[in-house]
Design an enzyme around this catalytic site. Structure first.
Site, PDB file in Angstrom:
ATOM      1  N   GLU A 288       0.830  -1.204   0.000  1.00  0.00           N
ATOM      2  CA  GLU A 288       0.000   0.000   0.000  1.00  0.00           C
ATOM      3  C   GLU A 288       0.872   1.266   0.000  1.00  0.00           C
ATOM      4  O   GLU A 288       0.441   2.317  -0.478  1.00  0.00           O
ATOM      5  CB  GLU A 288      -0.923   0.000   1.231  1.00  0.00           C
ATOM      6  CG  GLU A 288      -2.231   0.727   0.988  1.00  0.00           C
ATOM      7  CD  GLU A 288      -3.263   0.495   2.078  1.00  0.00           C
ATOM      8  OE1 GLU A 288      -4.455   0.392   1.756  1.00  0.00           O
ATOM      9  OE2 GLU A 288      -2.890   0.424   3.270  1.00  0.00           O
ATOM     10  N   HIS A 309       6.600 -27.431  -1.112  1.00  0.00           N
ATOM     11  CA  HIS A 309       5.896 -28.554  -1.737  1.00  0.00           C
ATOM     12  C   HIS A 309       4.791 -28.053  -2.648  1.00  0.00           C
ATOM     13  O   HIS A 309       3.870 -28.792  -2.985  1.00  0.00           O
ATOM     14  CB  HIS A 309       5.359 -29.485  -0.656  1.00  0.00           C
ATOM     15  CG  HIS A 309       6.466 -30.055   0.181  1.00  0.00           C
ATOM     16  ND1 HIS A 309       6.960 -31.328   0.009  1.00  0.00           N
ATOM     17  CD2 HIS A 309       7.212 -29.489   1.164  1.00  0.00           C
ATOM     18  CE1 HIS A 309       7.947 -31.528   0.864  1.00  0.00           C
ATOM     19  NE2 HIS A 309       8.118 -30.428   1.570  1.00  0.00           N
ATOM     20  N   LYS A 423     -13.888   1.263  -3.744  1.00  0.00           N
ATOM     21  CA  LYS A 423     -14.919   1.756  -2.813  1.00  0.00           C
ATOM     22  C   LYS A 423     -15.989   2.519  -3.595  1.00  0.00           C
ATOM     23  O   LYS A 423     -17.187   2.357  -3.348  1.00  0.00           O
ATOM     24  CB  LYS A 423     -14.291   2.695  -1.777  1.00  0.00           C
ATOM     25  CG  LYS A 423     -13.427   1.992  -0.756  1.00  0.00           C
ATOM     26  CD  LYS A 423     -13.007   2.970   0.332  1.00  0.00           C
ATOM     27  CE  LYS A 423     -12.081   2.323   1.332  1.00  0.00           C
ATOM     28  NZ  LYS A 423     -11.510   3.259   2.276  1.00  0.00           N
TER      29      LYS A 423
HETATM   30  O1  PA5 Z   1      -3.363   1.738   5.889  1.00  0.00           O
HETATM   31  C1  PA5 Z   1      -4.448   2.289   5.743  1.00  0.00           C
HETATM   32  O2  PA5 Z   1      -4.590   3.514   5.868  1.00  0.00           O
HETATM   33  C2  PA5 Z   1      -5.682   1.478   5.422  1.00  0.00           C
HETATM   34  O3  PA5 Z   1      -5.358   0.129   5.283  1.00  0.00           O
HETATM   35  C3  PA5 Z   1      -6.721   1.656   6.529  1.00  0.00           C
HETATM   36  O4  PA5 Z   1      -6.156   1.241   7.738  1.00  0.00           O
HETATM   37  C4  PA5 Z   1      -7.982   0.833   6.250  1.00  0.00           C
HETATM   38  O5  PA5 Z   1      -8.534   1.220   5.020  1.00  0.00           O
HETATM   39  C5  PA5 Z   1      -9.014   1.014   7.351  1.00  0.00           C
HETATM   40  O6  PA5 Z   1      -9.327   2.366   7.522  1.00  0.00           O
HETATM   41  P1  PA5 Z   1     -10.092   2.878   8.800  1.00  0.00           P
HETATM   42  O7  PA5 Z   1      -9.239   2.671   9.978  1.00  0.00           O
HETATM   43  O8  PA5 Z   1     -10.343   4.332   8.532  1.00  0.00           O
HETATM   44  O9  PA5 Z   1     -11.384   2.095   8.901  1.00  0.00           O
END
Ligand code: PA5
Length: 434
Positions: A288, A309, A423
């Site tokens: 990410e 394996h 989303k």
């Molecule tokens: O690293 C990030 O910012 C994302 O993976 C968020 O943690 C994830 O989308 C969850 O977001 P939130 O804590 O606002 O629900």
């Protein structure tokens, strides 16, 4: 000399990584590191994690212990609800320290995780696991508006209210979210739930060492002060060392050089099931943080020896675009276990009296040798053990390495604009079906 908590060996990536190539990268590593220290890098609003571990957290620890004690006093099960950065670090840390069978082995409150999928069968399983046991909920969402945890929370909150009534249910909910705003924050204030904060300047995937991870760990009986102390030690070791002796520089540089050599996939390899989810946390951190242009590494994980394996065949003879980073633990619970004694084996005489750990070490050395011959270079990270201190140390090591690695690629390590695409499409579909 005191043994180091973490070491990095790049010998099995030679000559793709050598001193000359590392030295050539030094000015860029220095510039990236300086930009983090000075807060001038891309995404600099999200640098709270950089010096988080060395802040005075006595009040935070008191708050978390108080919440954990309340939960443990009234619940045999805690359901922790969150996704992405609000899930992975917590569960990964719990398994890293306590093992994958924590819930079966503990006399403490059990901790189950939900809200990281849209799977009715998984929700049903959690209801069955709770059964007639008393339970509580820790809902974690920094934004307070993420669909998956919001739905799971609505579902489990409903069960809680039906079982205990509104007032008692409210005493069993802890919300970990923004300090001042958001849907979840407002709900928590309205119902007077226990509240913990995700700091504004720490993004989800860098938040494992905040209340996001600390509360579930505290409920499970993990020493959260030790975890923070481990991270603080890593901060002391890596943040002020602007040289190629710095392991975060060497790891970031190694990844960069391997990518330039056409190794587009990095597999974090572990031999310990308790580190499998840690690999998923690492995967999210790098995937990410860096995955915002085409010329970046795809991070994946391998659990050996079982994957030898299956994917072992591909690694040995398939496309040559993979490198491995083996995360090895110097000491494991059970290191002393002997596989076979005189009585039990005629077939493996050379293994009589040997420990499982010994066999694992030979398997690891053999795998690295075979894969190297098959064109798969290997980096080896050795961490001392599975303690909470080592967990904190390793979390910080990877966070700083990741930020440096992304900055070397001119990528903002702290945003995730691409996540919005699914989303938006999903919301369109869901709203049009209304
Ligand atoms: O690293 C990030 O910012 C994302 O993976 C968020 O943690 C994830 O989308 C969850 O977001 P939130 O804590 O606002 O629900």
């Amino acid at each position: 000399m005191m043994k180091k908590t973490l070491t990095l060996n790049t010998n099995d990536a030679h000559p793709l990584i050598n001193d000359q190539k590392l030295s050539a990268l030094e000015p860029r590593l220095r510039a990236a590191h300086q930009s983090l220290l000075e807060g001038t890098c891309a995404g600099s609003d999200f640098l709270g994690w950089l010096r988080w571990a060395s802040q005075d957290h006595r009040q935070l620890i008191r708050n978390i212990r108080e919440a954990a004690d309340k939960i443990r006093a009234q619940a045999q099960v805690l359901v922790v609800i969150g996704i992405g950065g609000s899930h992975l670090g917590g569960q990964a840390g719990l398994e890293f320290v306590q093992g994958v069978h924590y819930n079966e082995l503990t006399s403490n409150t059990k901790v189950y995780f939900a809200g990281h999928n849209l799977s009715a069968s998984s929700w049903r399983e959690i209801i069955e696991l709770i059964g007639s046991q008393d339970f509580a909920i820790n809902v974690i969402s920094k934004s307070g508006t993420t669909l998956e945890p919001a739905l799971a929370f609505g579902f489990f909150e409903n069960i809680l209210v039906n079982r205990y009534g509104r007032t008692q249910a409210d005493r069993r909910i802890c919300a970990t979210t923004d300090a001042n705003s958001g849907l979840l924050h407002d709900q928590a204030v309205a119902h007077n739930w226990m509240r913990l904060v995700v700091p504004d300047d720490i993004g989800g995937r860098y938040s494992a060492l905040t209340s996001v991870g600390l509360l579930p760990w505290a409920v499970a009986g993990i020493d959260i002060e030790a975890a923070l102390a481990g991270a603080q030690k890593a901060q002391a070791d890596f943040l002020s060392d602007l040289s190629l002796n710095n392991l975060t520089w060497r790891y970031a540089a190694a990844r960069y050089l391997l990518l330039q050599a056409g190794k587009n996939i990095e597999a974090l390899v572990t031999y310990e099931p308790r580190a499998r989810l840690f690999g998923r946390w690492w995967q999210q951190l790098f995937g990410e943080s860096e995955g915002k242009c085409e010329r970046v590494i795809f991070p994946t994980t391998l659990e050996l020896t079982q994957d030898l394996h299956s994917l072992g065949q591909y690694l040995q003879q398939g496309q040559k675009f993979i490198f491995e980073t083996t995360l090895y633990f110097d000491h494991n619970p059970g290191d002393e276990l002997i596989c076979l004694d005189q009585e039990s084996s005629q077939a493996w005489p050379f293994l009589i009296g040997k420990t499982v750990d010994f066999v694992q070490n030979q398997a690891r050395a053999a795998t690295q040798k075979a894969h190297l011959a098959g064109g798969v270079p290997n980096l080896q990270l050795t961490i001392s053990d599975h303690s909470a201190t080592s967990l904190g140390y390793l979390l910080y090591f990877f966070e700083l390495s990741c930020a440096l690695s992304a900055l070397l690629l001119d990528v903002n390590p702290f945003d995730q604009p691409g996540v919005q695409a699914y989303k938006t499409e999903m919301m369109n579909l869901l709203q049009s079906s209304h």
